[in-house]
Design an enzyme around this catalytic site. Structure first.
Site, mmCIF file in Angstrom:
data_model
loop_
_atom_site.group_PDB
_atom_site.id
_atom_site.type_symbol
_atom_site.label_atom_id
_atom_site.label_comp_id
_atom_site.label_asym_id
_atom_site.label_seq_id
_atom_site.Cartn_x
_atom_site.Cartn_y
_atom_site.Cartn_z
ATOM 1 N N ASP A 391 0.828 -1.201 0.000
ATOM 2 C CA ASP A 391 0.000 0.000 0.000
ATOM 3 C C ASP A 391 0.867 1.258 0.000
ATOM 4 O O ASP A 391 1.935 1.291 0.639
ATOM 5 C CB ASP A 391 -0.893 -0.007 1.242
ATOM 6 C CG ASP A 391 -2.052 0.958 1.123
ATOM 7 O OD1 ASP A 391 -2.278 1.494 0.016
ATOM 8 O OD2 ASP A 391 -2.732 1.186 2.144
ATOM 9 N N HIS A 408 3.343 3.513 -9.046
ATOM 10 C CA HIS A 408 3.269 2.078 -9.343
ATOM 11 C C HIS A 408 4.557 1.594 -10.013
ATOM 12 O O HIS A 408 5.018 0.483 -9.747
ATOM 13 C CB HIS A 408 2.062 1.798 -10.249
ATOM 14 C CG HIS A 408 0.751 2.142 -9.608
ATOM 15 N ND1 HIS A 408 0.371 1.650 -8.382
ATOM 16 C CD2 HIS A 408 -0.266 2.943 -10.027
ATOM 17 C CE1 HIS A 408 -0.831 2.115 -8.072
ATOM 18 N NE2 HIS A 408 -1.236 2.921 -9.052
ATOM 19 N N SER A 436 -6.875 -5.390 -6.313
ATOM 20 C CA SER A 436 -8.085 -6.003 -5.771
ATOM 21 C C SER A 436 -9.277 -5.720 -6.671
ATOM 22 O O SER A 436 -9.245 -4.825 -7.533
ATOM 23 C CB SER A 436 -8.360 -5.460 -4.362
ATOM 24 O OG SER A 436 -8.881 -4.145 -4.432
ATOM 25 N N THR A 437 -10.348 -6.455 -6.452
ATOM 26 C CA THR A 437 -11.561 -6.215 -7.225
ATOM 27 C C THR A 437 -12.155 -4.837 -6.904
ATOM 28 O O THR A 437 -12.914 -4.288 -7.709
ATOM 29 C CB THR A 437 -12.601 -7.309 -6.931
ATOM 30 O OG1 THR A 437 -12.753 -7.457 -5.505
ATOM 31 C CG2 THR A 437 -12.170 -8.642 -7.520
ATOM 32 N N LEU A 500 11.222 -20.158 -4.205
ATOM 33 C CA LEU A 500 10.116 -19.386 -3.646
ATOM 34 C C LEU A 500 8.878 -19.516 -4.526
ATOM 35 O O LEU A 500 8.959 -19.375 -5.743
ATOM 36 C CB LEU A 500 10.532 -17.908 -3.563
ATOM 37 C CG LEU A 500 9.452 -16.895 -3.174
ATOM 38 C CD1 LEU A 500 9.074 -17.064 -1.699
ATOM 39 C CD2 LEU A 500 9.934 -15.475 -3.449
ATOM 40 N N ARG A 563 -5.932 -2.616 8.188
ATOM 41 C CA ARG A 563 -7.039 -3.488 7.815
ATOM 42 C C ARG A 563 -6.545 -4.482 6.766
ATOM 43 O O ARG A 563 -5.505 -4.274 6.145
ATOM 44 C CB ARG A 563 -8.211 -2.675 7.272
ATOM 45 C CG ARG A 563 -7.868 -1.764 6.109
ATOM 46 C CD ARG A 563 -9.085 -0.971 5.631
ATOM 47 N NE ARG A 563 -8.739 -0.097 4.525
ATOM 48 C CZ ARG A 563 -8.304 1.153 4.666
ATOM 49 N NH1 ARG A 563 -8.154 1.673 5.886
ATOM 50 N NH2 ARG A 563 -8.019 1.892 3.612
ATOM 51 N N ILE A 564 -7.336 -5.547 6.542
ATOM 52 C CA ILE A 564 -6.882 -6.594 5.614
ATOM 53 C C ILE A 564 -7.487 -6.438 4.227
ATOM 54 O O ILE A 564 -7.041 -7.106 3.284
ATOM 55 C CB ILE A 564 -7.160 -8.011 6.166
ATOM 56 C CG1 ILE A 564 -8.669 -8.268 6.273
ATOM 57 C CG2 ILE A 564 -6.485 -8.197 7.515
ATOM 58 C CD1 ILE A 564 -8.993 -9.709 6.611
#
Length: 617
Positions: A391, A408, A436-437, A500, A563-564
């Site tokens: 974020d 970005h 995310s959506t 990984l 928050r998640i």
């Protein structure tokens, strides 16, 4: 309109029953030994099915010759060579005689003596049917040379060491047969265009089919003391070979099976194979994928029983998948405007861009410019899975007086460095929340530039050269086609990496993932595959899009928020949470190391009471 087929010659009355019986024998062999594959063949045009039976029966027969427990490796290889020599002799005996199929089966100009002939070995119905198929459809027998070469290597008993070696052998044994199926369709007048994207997707798809067969048939192989999995697969999960051969279900064996089913799921899903193909072929490919992924789910649910019995599909599941597919296939073959047979243009897949970093041995992670090294944390104290909400890109750009898209771009550099740091630290799973959506609410130009940055990062040789297996979680709906292709191709190209596992959540929503799992459970219950009263956490997890993504041990979010945000809700149930104020473009691998360092200081009890020193329980 039906396919236009080669015109049959007048059948030889003495040989027609013998050839028809040979094809019938192949059909019985395939149906009894490989029922799922047989069901898929039934979706082909009716005139091509006998040839498919003959080819698959030949593949099963020659594989059995080298897998037979009797005799030394040299003797098994000799049996295979004798079979191949007899096939070539039978083909040479008739030279260029080519005839076509008729209602009683393919060509009749029989050249093979049946049982009781001059050569008792000439009574092999599978070889007779294969030879007749080669003559009928004008196939080049030399195409099978890689198949027989790979089988001779199997006869030696030497297991492949790495996934790469396993894949090359698998493709050598299976790709020629797949390409012959395309040739059959072309010979029958079905428009068959082989695109580059098909050639890129086919190896992974065939790997998925073969890997599914490998672990669903694991019990029968263990019963014969045979292991065909690459040694790299066992080593990655710390599984001693003796444990598998003794059928001991240990935590490492459970992790191995979880990893295998996850790989098979990834490899099987190759939608590029269905693009631009005949509608009937698209039905066949989609149904093959659905059937084999159902086998994967069945194997997953068996758990320890998988070491003792074969993972068979229930009749209800097979009916649910096959009944509508048969209707769609019949309609597709009837509706299509088919052309006259033409000389096929079919190119065998060449070795994949060996100069591409993804196909070279992985390089070690690049050191941090400061010279600082990763902390030495014992493997048992490391989190197995770290999730990161990256974020702050837009806010960082605003603070610098730059467009949000520039945040970005700089953030992608931070992502690369964190990946290098995860490798240095020895993490096994890292999941990054990239889009995310809910992010669709942002300005369209910002979203477009973000997608372009993602695409460029995926194609970057720096990331592709590392020992990183990339996976994608999310929906393709709304995403640019080139980004979806890049995500899928990166997953295919890196599937042999064992360092990984990097999962990128792009167009991902956690609630949507749970809804998808619930819908899958509802369909399974409606099909009679499971009892609703027996649904538990394990079953729900098995129906998630990525069921073997481990639980997140540590969630790290940058940017000062706490928050998640709809990120991996199922996997975050027992996560340790770590929030930092640093904006993502200012992050580097040392921030990851500090986050993991805080994790190692915490005591994870998962609901148990804390142990007080000096007391007894």
């Amino acid at each position: 309109m039906s396919p236009v087929l080669p015109q049959p010659a007048a059948p030889d009355p003495a040989s027609a029953p013998d050839i028809a019986a040979a094809y019938a024998s192949c059909r019985r062999l395939v149906r009894s030994s490989r029922s799922v594959e047989y069901s898929v063949m039934q979706l082909m045009p009716a005139a091509l099915r006998p040839a498919c039976w003959a080819m698959y029966a030949a593949a099963v027969t020659t594989d059995a010759l080298v897998d037979d427990e009797e005799g030394s490796p040299a003797e098994r290889a000799a049996r295979l060579q004798a079979w191949v020599d007899a096939l070539r002799a039978e083909l040479a005996e008739t030279g260029s005689s080519v005839v076509g199929p008729s209602a009683g089966g393919p060509s009749r100009a029989g050249r093979s003596h049946g049982p009781g002939g001059d050569d008792p070995d000439r009574g092999d119905p599978v070889r007779r049917a294969l030879a007749d198929t080669i003559r009928t459809w004008q196939l080049d027998v030399e195409t099978l040379t890689p198949v027989f070469t790979a089988l001779r290597e199997d006869a030696s008993g030497r297991r492949p060491q790495t996934w790469r070696e396993w894949s090359l052998r698998t493709q050598a044994e299976n790709t020629p047969w797949a390409m012959w199926c395309l040739t059959l369709l072309t010979r029958a007048g079905v428009p068959t265009t082989v695109r580059q994207e098909h050639l890129e997707a086919m190896p992974a798809f065939l790997d998925g089919l073969y890997l599914t067969d490998t672990f669903t048939d694991l019990a029968s192989d263990l019963g014969r003391g045979i292991l065909t999995l690459p040694e790299e697969a066992l080593a990655a999960h710390g599984v001693p070979e003796a444990d598998l051969l003794a059928r001991r279900w240990t935590p490492p064996v459970e992790a191995l099976i979880a990893g295998l089913t996850e790989r098979a799921d990834d490899w099987l899903e190759q939608p590029a194979l269905q693009r631009g193909v005949h509608p009937g072929m698209a039905v066949l490919l989609r149904t093959s994928t659905d059937l084999f992924r159902a086998r994967v789910r069945t194997a997953r649910r068996l758990g320890p029983a998988l070491l003792h019995r074969t993972a068979e599909l229930s009749p209800a599941v097979r009916l649910r998948l096959l009944a509508p597919a048969r209707v769609r296939a019949v309609r597709a073959w009837r509706r299509a405007a088919l052309v006259q047979p033409a000389e096929p243009v079919v190119v065998l897949p060449e070795p994949r861009r060996e100069a591409d970093p993804a196909f070279l041995p992985p390089v070690p992670p690049r050191p941090h410019p400061s010279g600082e090294c990763a902390p030495d944390i014992p493997a048992e104290r490391l989190p197995r899975h770290v999730g990161v909400i990256m974020d702050g890109n837009g806010r960082w750009a605003a603070q610098q007086g730059l467009p949000r898209s520039e945040g970005h771009r700089v953030g992608s550099d931070a992502t690369r460095d964190v990946v290098h740091g995860a490798l240095e630290l020895g993490l096994s799973h890292l999941t990054l929340y990239a889009f995310s959506t809910e992010n669709w609410r942002r300005d369209a130009s910002e979203v477009a530039r973000l997608f372009r940055t993602m695409h460029d990062t995926l194609r970057d040789s720096d990331l592709r050269s590392l020992d990183v297996r990339l996976r994608w979680a999310g929906s393709p709906e709304g995403l640019p086609v080139d980004l979806v292709d890049a995500l899928r191709q990166s997953a295919r190209d890196s599937r042999h990496r064992t360092g990984l596992t990097l999962t990128l959540c792009v167009n991902y929503g956690g609630r949507a993932e749970l809804v998808q799992a619930a819908a899958g459970l509802a369909r399974a219950a409606a099909a009679g595959e499971l009892d609703p009263d027996h649904i538990d956490e394990r079953l729900l997890a098995a129906h998630l899009p990525h069921p073997h993504l481990p639980e997140v041990d540590l969630l790290w979010r940058t940017g000062g928020e706490h928050r998640i945000s709809n990120f991996l809700p199922w996997h975050l149930s027992y996560s340790e949470l770590h929030f930092t104020d640093t904006l993502w473009p200012e992050v580097d691998r040392r921030d990851l190391w500090r986050a993991v360092g805080t994790y190692t200081q915490r005591r994870r009890r998962h609901g148990a009471a804390p142990v007080v020193e000096g007391t007894r329980v």
